[in-house]
Write a protein that holds these residues in place. Sequence first.
Motif, PDB file in Angstrom:
ATOM      1  N   ILE A   1       0.857  -1.176   0.000  1.00 57.94           N
ATOM      2  CA  ILE A   1       0.000   0.000   0.000  1.00 57.94           C
ATOM      3  C   ILE A   1       0.898   1.232   0.000  1.00 57.94           C
ATOM      4  O   ILE A   1       1.782   1.360   0.848  1.00 57.94           O
ATOM      5  N   MET A   2       0.693   2.129  -0.953  1.00 61.95           N
ATOM      6  CA  MET A   2       1.454   3.363  -0.999  1.00 61.95           C
ATOM      7  C   MET A   2       0.742   4.408  -0.134  1.00 61.95           C
ATOM      8  O   MET A   2      -0.483   4.511  -0.145  1.00 61.95           O
ATOM      9  N   LEU A   3       1.534   5.177   0.607  1.00 62.09           N
ATOM     10  CA  LEU A   3       0.999   6.184   1.528  1.00 62.09           C
ATOM     11  C   LEU A   3       1.619   7.526   1.172  1.00 62.09           C
ATOM     12  O   LEU A   3       2.848   7.664   1.183  1.00 62.09           O
ATOM     13  N   SER A   4       0.783   8.526   0.832  1.00 60.09           N
ATOM     14  CA  SER A   4       1.367   9.782   0.386  1.00 60.09           C
ATOM     15  C   SER A   4       0.394  10.941   0.502  1.00 60.09           C
ATOM     16  O   SER A   4      -0.819  10.767   0.441  1.00 60.09           O
ATOM     17  N   ALA A   5       0.954  12.134   0.655  1.00 57.94           N
ATOM     18  CA  ALA A   5       0.151  13.355   0.636  1.00 57.94           C
ATOM     19  C   ALA A   5      -0.238  13.701  -0.788  1.00 57.94           C
ATOM     20  O   ALA A   5      -1.104  14.538  -1.020  1.00 57.94           O
TER      21      ALA A   5
ATOM     22  N   GLY B   1       2.153   4.521  -8.867  1.00 64.46           N
ATOM     23  CA  GLY B   1       2.312   3.516  -7.810  1.00 64.46           C
ATOM     24  C   GLY B   1       1.767   2.168  -8.226  1.00 64.46           C
ATOM     25  O   GLY B   1       2.396   1.124  -7.997  1.00 64.46           O
ATOM     26  N   LEU B   2       0.603   2.151  -8.879  1.00 61.58           N
ATOM     27  CA  LEU B   2       0.009   0.897  -9.334  1.00 61.58           C
ATOM     28  C   LEU B   2       0.855   0.244 -10.418  1.00 61.58           C
ATOM     29  O   LEU B   2       1.029  -0.979 -10.439  1.00 61.58           O
ATOM     30  N   GLU B   3       1.393   1.051 -11.315  1.00 61.40           N
ATOM     31  CA  GLU B   3       2.224   0.492 -12.390  1.00 61.40           C
ATOM     32  C   GLU B   3       3.510  -0.119 -11.853  1.00 61.40           C
ATOM     33  O   GLU B   3       4.069  -1.040 -12.452  1.00 61.40           O
ATOM     34  N   LEU B   4       3.992   0.396 -10.734  1.00 60.75           N
ATOM     35  CA  LEU B   4       5.214  -0.143 -10.137  1.00 60.75           C
ATOM     36  C   LEU B   4       4.941  -1.392  -9.298  1.00 60.75           C
ATOM     37  O   LEU B   4       5.865  -2.017  -8.806  1.00 60.75           O
ATOM     38  N   GLY B   5       3.668  -1.746  -9.134  1.00 59.08           N
ATOM     39  CA  GLY B   5       3.342  -2.986  -8.428  1.00 59.08           C
ATOM     40  C   GLY B   5       2.585  -2.829  -7.139  1.00 59.08           C
ATOM     41  O   GLY B   5       2.333  -3.821  -6.454  1.00 59.08           O
ATOM     42  N   ALA B   6       2.210  -1.596  -6.768  1.00 60.37           N
ATOM     43  CA  ALA B   6       1.442  -1.403  -5.538  1.00 60.37           C
ATOM     44  C   ALA B   6       0.034  -1.958  -5.714  1.00 60.37           C
ATOM     45  O   ALA B   6      -0.505  -1.992  -6.822  1.00 60.37           O
ATOM     46  N   ASP B   7      -0.569  -2.396  -4.599  1.00 60.74           N
ATOM     47  CA  ASP B   7      -1.914  -2.955  -4.634  1.00 60.74           C
ATOM     48  C   ASP B   7      -2.981  -1.929  -4.269  1.00 60.74           C
ATOM     49  O   ASP B   7      -4.154  -2.111  -4.596  1.00 60.74           O
ATOM     50  N   ASP B   8      -2.596  -0.884  -3.571  1.00 59.01           N
ATOM     51  CA  ASP B   8      -3.558   0.131  -3.154  1.00 59.01           C
ATOM     52  C   ASP B   8      -2.803   1.423  -2.863  1.00 59.01           C
ATOM     53  O   ASP B   8      -1.569   1.431  -2.762  1.00 59.01           O
ATOM     54  N   TYR B   9      -3.549   2.521  -2.707  1.00 58.42           N
ATOM     55  CA  TYR B   9      -2.947   3.836  -2.526  1.00 58.42           C
ATOM     56  C   TYR B   9      -3.797   4.616  -1.530  1.00 58.42           C
ATOM     57  O   TYR B   9      -4.995   4.760  -1.725  1.00 58.42           O
ATOM     58  N   VAL B  10      -3.182   5.090  -0.449  1.00 55.23           N
ATOM     59  CA  VAL B  10      -3.889   5.860   0.579  1.00 55.23           C
ATOM     60  C   VAL B  10      -3.304   7.262   0.625  1.00 55.23           C
ATOM     61  O   VAL B  10      -2.090   7.433   0.687  1.00 55.23           O
ATOM     62  N   THR B  11      -4.177   8.251   0.580  1.00 59.17           N
ATOM     63  CA  THR B  11      -3.739   9.647   0.576  1.00 59.17           C
ATOM     64  C   THR B  11      -3.796  10.238   1.976  1.00 59.17           C
ATOM     65  O   THR B  11      -4.786  10.070   2.688  1.00 59.17           O
TER      66      THR B  11
END
Length: 235
Positions: free
Chosen positions: A78-82, A92-102
């Motif tokens: 899961i990527m975590l970012s402002a 992030g998804l293209e690099l292999g992340a499964d989800d993204y939280v802002t």
Amino acid sequence: MNGTKVLVADDDVNVIEIIRLYFSQHHIELIEAHDGSEAVRLAETEKPDAIILDVMMPVMDGYEACREIRKTMDTPIIMLSAKGEEFDRVLGLELGADDYVTKPFSPRELVARIKAIFRRMQPRVSEEKEAVVQEIRFSDLVIDLQGRQVIVAGEKVAFRPKEFDLLVFLARSSGSVFTREQLLEQIWGYDFFGDIRTVDVHIKKIRQHLAALPYECIHTVWGVGYKFEVEACSV
């Protein structure tokens, strides 16, 4: 979630402490990292059940850490970012992340997303019972359902779990057109929190994996979605 280990990489110690407090209430062990390089090292040595990567970190940012981890591991990320722009989420998804939280985020939401990812990783009962069909074959493309392997033009090609599931679903319904929403529901489930562009990212990856074929399998139906179709194929 007793016994679950989650690696959290963030250079903001306050964020890590907030996550740690909430994780402890759900019996989740937190493995702490403060930069991307340390996250990559701990991912390899600690073998966590899930990984949370902040995008903006020193030494190595979250995107690069995700890329490095994906070279050897399929652990949910899961990527975590402002950053909340579409470009950042898609990257992030293209690099292999499964989800993204802002950021700012709720620790409760973070735990919910981890649980949702774990549920999606569980084998479907219907798939377990489908022992009749062992493989799907389309000329130079062979999909081994039991071994979860894909042979493209005689060569074994590595597919990530969701890429494989999406390919199988489309191949089993050859000729049928599905919207992105339908594919999200079938492959990721009703409780998926991510962006609808997740489907586009995975389709792009599948097409790259199948590039050695002398024909195109995954077709874009403009304004609708995607379909799998190969002429003179056999299943």
